[in-house]
Design an enzyme around this catalytic site. Structure first.
Site: not given
Ligand code: UD1
Ligand code: UDP
Length: 388
Positions: A132, A248, A118, A217
């Protein structure tokens, strides 16, 4: 045998890398290993389990409310020993998360070639999306092999002087994953309706389903506040609408959603009420299979997600994107995706138009999938097989 180490850490990377891992293993001519950073814990594990992926290494870095310094440094230091001991011939990373960038940097420090899946998505605005846009740009600079999902992404790389012989247009592996999951879901249609009723008390009842997700974010604060206020107004004003929002786990998302929308729950129609009032259901993050089921049932999608902008057009579902710019303009050009920003009025207006104007709806619902034919992983594996 070429030794390939795939490194990923979040839900979307796992969904989009799973088809590549499976294909590489099927090919039988690679030594395949998987390292997860677990930048996401629960949301990553959901995907690993679904695709039956068992990582060889798990850095388990996630901490509540982690910041970019935490993620970058933990990934970099955590991968050092693994890369030095394993000495892969190539690492593969995906997309634009901080895991992606830090893993590519770690490989560069160890003189290990990097393949970027990608590759080439760009907004040309380093703060949108943050971080990102810079993550994918920097990963592109570190990478040796670039797997671009579309011709537009390839052109972005060419404009940055990446040599053409290092770029392959493969389609997006999310379409591979989606096809796989959509097939499973179609076979078990009745099962999933029961599942939602049993596990989430949610009835898929023929009302128009508005599927919502959000996590960016740059939308924290005012953006999420507006999004939630718009959803609250929609539930009050629209007829026959079921807003379903798997939330999320990021606390910056959970907080406004629970505060603003929590009090609006349980407003569904009383039994026997034929006016079919609208309602909101908040769910935990869903496994990919039930999420794809909801996508197939949805009337309309409202999101700031990257992956969902690619999946929904493949299913002919109109997508309103709560951002001002996108690195995925192909869906907009195809007419299935519209950027609506994060203003409350803009969101309300865009959703209302699609709910009330069948012509606008039909125009967006024409299935137009610019992101591939579901064979992206096979193309990537074929390229890797030809590398010297
Ligand atoms: C991250 C990515 C973003 C991506 C997104 C997909 C970065 C900086 N951000 O953002 O590019 O689009 O994932 O969803 O790389 N948390 C949980 N359990 C989980 C996941 C997250 O508790 O399984 C909570 C935790 O408190 C964690 C917070 O979410 O610290 C933020 O997670 P983080 O990966 O830093 O940022 P995302 O907003 O998830
Ligand atoms: N997705 C999932 N469960 C959910 C919400 C999203 O499996 O409750 C899947 C969705 O189909 C897609 C991916 O997660 O393939 C997108 O993830 P997210 O939106 O967290 O990240 P991004 O694509 O913006 O990086």
């Amino acid at each position: 045998m070429q030794k390939i180490l795939l490194i990923f850490g979040t839900r979307p990377e796992a969904i989009k890398m799973a088809p590549v891992v499976l294909r590489l293993k099927e090919a039988g001519c690679f030594h395949v290993k998987v390292a997860v950073t677990a930048q996401h814990r629960q949301m990553l594990d959901q995907v690993l389990e679904l695709f039956n992926l068992k990582p060889d290494f798990d850095l388990d870095i996630m901490a509540p409310n982690q910041d970019l310094f935490d993620i970058t440094s933990r990934v970099l230091l955590g991968l050092k020993e693994i890369l030095l001991q394993e000495k892969p011939d190539l690492i593969l990373v995906h997309g634009d998360t901080t895991t992606t960038f830090a893993a590519a940097l770690a490989a560069f420090y160890c003189h290990i070639p990097v393949g970027h899946v990608e590759a080439g998505l760009r907004t040309r605005d380093k703060h949108r999306p943050y971080p990102e846009e810079l993550n994918r740009h920097l990963t592109g600079t570190l990478a040796d092999y670039h797997f671009a999902p579309t011709p537009w992404a390839r052109d972005n790389l060419l404009a940055e002087a990446v040599p053409p012989e290092r770029i392959w247009v493969t389609g997006n592996t999310v379409i591979d994953a989606l096809h796989l999951m959509a097939r499973r879901v179609q076979q078990d249609n009745g099962y999933w309706a029961d599942y939602f009723s049993r596990e989430h008390g949610l009835s898929i009842d023929g009302r128009r389903l508005l599927l919502v997700t959000g996590h960016r974010r740059e939308n924290f604060g005012d953006g999420f506040q507006n999004i939630c206020l718009a959803l609250r107004d929609l539930a009050e004003q629209a007829d026959n609408l079921h807003i379903v929002y798997p939330v999320h786990l990021n606390p910056n998302v959970q907080r406004p959603v629970q505060e603003i929308l929590g009090p609006c729950l349980n407003t569904s129609s009383p039994p026997g009420d034929n006016t079919r009032r609208s309602s909101i259901s908040l769910l935990p993050p869903l496994d990919y299979a039930p999420f794809v089921y909801l996508l197939t049932c949805s009337h309309l999608v409202l999101t700031d997600s990257g992956g969902i902008q690619e999946e929904a057009p493949a299913l002919g579902k109109p997508v309103l994107v709560m951002r001002d710019v996108t690195e995925r303009p192909e869906g907009v050009w195809a007419g299935t995706v519209k950027l609506v920003g994060t203003g409350k009025q803009q969101i309300l207006q865009a959703v209302s138009e699609l709910l009330t104007d069948p012509r606008s709806y039909q125009k967006m619902a024409q299935a137009a999938n610019p992101y591939g034919d579901g064979k992206a992983a096979a193309r990537i594996v074929a390229v890797l097989g030809g590398l010297k």
